[in-house]
Design a protein around this motif. Sequence first.
Motif, PDB file in Angstrom:
ATOM      1  N   LEU A 131       0.960  -0.992  -0.069  1.00  0.00           N
ATOM      2  CA  LEU A 131       0.114   0.002  -0.113  1.00  0.00           C
ATOM      3  C   LEU A 131       1.014   1.305  -0.170  1.00  0.00           C
ATOM      4  O   LEU A 131       0.788   1.860  -0.633  1.00  0.00           O
ATOM      5  CB  LEU A 131      -1.056   0.133   1.043  1.00  0.00           C
ATOM      6  N   LEU A 132       1.995   1.089   0.637  1.00  0.00           N
ATOM      7  CA  LEU A 132       2.847   2.511   0.433  1.00  0.00           C
ATOM      8  C   LEU A 132       3.563   2.809  -0.661  1.00  0.00           C
ATOM      9  O   LEU A 132       3.675   3.552  -0.808  1.00  0.00           O
ATOM     10  CB  LEU A 132       3.979   2.331   1.628  1.00  0.00           C
ATOM     11  N   THR A 133       4.316   1.805  -1.214  1.00  0.00           N
ATOM     12  CA  THR A 133       4.605   1.811  -2.772  1.00  0.00           C
ATOM     13  C   THR A 133       3.888   2.624  -3.752  1.00  0.00           C
ATOM     14  O   THR A 133       3.510   3.222  -4.136  1.00  0.00           O
ATOM     15  CB  THR A 133       4.894  -0.151  -2.653  1.00  0.00           C
ATOM     16  N   VAL A 134       2.126   1.534  -4.142  1.00  0.00           N
ATOM     17  CA  VAL A 134       1.667   1.733  -4.150  1.00  0.00           C
ATOM     18  C   VAL A 134       0.708   3.762  -4.237  1.00  0.00           C
ATOM     19  O   VAL A 134       0.935   3.733  -5.093  1.00  0.00           O
ATOM     20  CB  VAL A 134      -0.419   1.423  -4.700  1.00  0.00           C
ATOM     21  N   ALA A 135       0.977   4.021  -2.643  1.00  0.00           N
ATOM     22  CA  ALA A 135       0.880   5.439  -2.757  1.00  0.00           C
ATOM     23  C   ALA A 135       2.085   6.038  -2.925  1.00  0.00           C
ATOM     24  O   ALA A 135       1.483   7.489  -3.031  1.00  0.00           O
ATOM     25  CB  ALA A 135       0.584   5.234  -1.168  1.00  0.00           C
ATOM     26  N   ALA A 136       2.843   5.931  -3.092  1.00  0.00           N
ATOM     27  CA  ALA A 136       4.246   6.533  -3.332  1.00  0.00           C
ATOM     28  C   ALA A 136       4.353   6.776  -4.520  1.00  0.00           C
ATOM     29  O   ALA A 136       4.892   7.720  -5.169  1.00  0.00           O
ATOM     30  CB  ALA A 136       5.384   5.693  -2.588  1.00  0.00           C
ATOM     31  N   LEU A 137       3.779   5.714  -5.264  1.00  0.00           N
ATOM     32  CA  LEU A 137       3.713   5.825  -6.624  1.00  0.00           C
ATOM     33  C   LEU A 137       3.008   6.784  -7.650  1.00  0.00           C
ATOM     34  O   LEU A 137       3.259   7.705  -8.506  1.00  0.00           O
ATOM     35  CB  LEU A 137       3.468   4.841  -7.817  1.00  0.00           C
ATOM     36  N   ALA A 138       1.477   6.108  -6.922  1.00  0.00           N
ATOM     37  CA  ALA A 138       0.826   7.578  -7.096  1.00  0.00           C
ATOM     38  C   ALA A 138       1.215   9.092  -6.838  1.00  0.00           C
ATOM     39  O   ALA A 138       0.060   9.819  -7.643  1.00  0.00           O
ATOM     40  CB  ALA A 138      -0.237   7.157  -6.634  1.00  0.00           C
ATOM     41  N   ALA A 139       1.395   9.170  -5.671  1.00  0.00           N
ATOM     42  CA  ALA A 139       2.144  10.325  -5.559  1.00  0.00           C
ATOM     43  C   ALA A 139       3.507  11.493  -6.046  1.00  0.00           C
ATOM     44  O   ALA A 139       3.253  12.304  -6.604  1.00  0.00           O
ATOM     45  CB  ALA A 139       2.482  10.769  -3.516  1.00  0.00           C
ATOM     46  N   ALA A 140       4.393   9.983  -7.033  1.00  0.00           N
ATOM     47  CA  ALA A 140       5.673  10.616  -7.722  1.00  0.00           C
ATOM     48  C   ALA A 140       4.951  11.811  -8.726  1.00  0.00           C
ATOM     49  O   ALA A 140       6.120  12.700  -8.104  1.00  0.00           O
ATOM     50  CB  ALA A 140       5.921   9.480  -8.211  1.00  0.00           C
ATOM     51  N   PRO A 141       4.115  11.576  -9.273  1.00  0.00           N
ATOM     52  CA  PRO A 141       4.094  12.479 -10.499  1.00  0.00           C
ATOM     53  C   PRO A 141       4.296  14.144 -10.085  1.00  0.00           C
ATOM     54  O   PRO A 141       4.593  15.568 -10.791  1.00  0.00           O
ATOM     55  CB  PRO A 141       2.501  12.766 -11.439  1.00  0.00           C
ATOM     56  N   VAL A 142       3.161  14.130  -8.525  1.00  0.00           N
ATOM     57  CA  VAL A 142       3.040  15.788  -8.246  1.00  0.00           C
ATOM     58  C   VAL A 142       4.574  15.944  -7.552  1.00  0.00           C
ATOM     59  O   VAL A 142       4.356  17.257  -7.578  1.00  0.00           O
ATOM     60  CB  VAL A 142       1.932  15.221  -7.177  1.00  0.00           C
ATOM     61  N   VAL A 143       5.062  15.170  -7.296  1.00  0.00           N
ATOM     62  CA  VAL A 143       6.309  15.383  -6.551  1.00  0.00           C
ATOM     63  C   VAL A 143       7.358  16.104  -7.190  1.00  0.00           C
ATOM     64  O   VAL A 143       7.863  17.003  -7.263  1.00  0.00           O
ATOM     65  CB  VAL A 143       6.439  14.501  -6.026  1.00  0.00           C
ATOM     66  N   LEU A 144       7.444  15.172  -8.146  1.00  0.00           N
ATOM     67  CA  LEU A 144       8.504  15.420  -9.524  1.00  0.00           C
ATOM     68  C   LEU A 144       7.720  16.262 -10.330  1.00  0.00           C
ATOM     69  O   LEU A 144       8.766  17.583 -11.006  1.00  0.00           O
ATOM     70  CB  LEU A 144       8.176  14.674 -10.635  1.00  0.00           C
ATOM     71  N   ARG A 145       6.866  17.782 -10.350  1.00  0.00           N
ATOM     72  CA  ARG A 145       5.998  18.531 -11.133  1.00  0.00           C
ATOM     73  C   ARG A 145       7.250  19.836 -10.293  1.00  0.00           C
ATOM     74  O   ARG A 145       7.211  20.598 -10.815  1.00  0.00           O
ATOM     75  CB  ARG A 145       5.079  18.812 -11.156  1.00  0.00           C
ATOM     76  N   SER A 146       6.785  19.574  -8.994  1.00  0.00           N
ATOM     77  CA  SER A 146       8.121  21.047  -8.176  1.00  0.00           C
ATOM     78  C   SER A 146       9.079  20.569  -7.669  1.00  0.00           C
ATOM     79  O   SER A 146       8.835  19.705  -7.450  1.00  0.00           O
ATOM     80  CB  SER A 146       6.494  20.509  -6.605  1.00  0.00           C
TER      81      SER A 146
END
Length: 139
Positions: free
Chosen positions: A84-99
């Motif tokens: 679950l933490l891995t999936v959450a991190a992958l889901a949040a990756a695009p937002v983090v990579l933009r900023s």
Amino acid sequence: MINRLKRSAVFAGIIAVLAIIGVIFLVVAAYIALAERYGEMHASLILAGSAFGLAIITYIVMNIVERAARNRQRERTKVDTSALLTVAALAAAPVVLRSRALMMLAVPLVAFGGLSLLTKPKRKKRRRPEDTSSMGQDI
């Protein structure tokens, strides 16, 4: 499908009742054999002790099986949480990579998290102190 299940349940019930009757007659036969050999009081005590012994053994086995099931559930929960933490991190990756600011903060955190997951310390087994009293050193 339901009719087959009902039929199976009826047959299982009949088998259970016949098995119980068989066990009762076996206990009665054991009582008669023990009463002829040891007397009525001793036969009763032997059968009662045997029943309590089987109950205690069954209780111990039940606890062992329950403990194993709890350990399996705990391990499964750890794996599910990690996934679950891995999936959450992958889901949040695009937002983090933009900023850029968030990315500068997230890269060390991700590296530290990955490193800590890969290098989990293993539990050390406790060693009992050696008993030197029986080695003949006191003589």
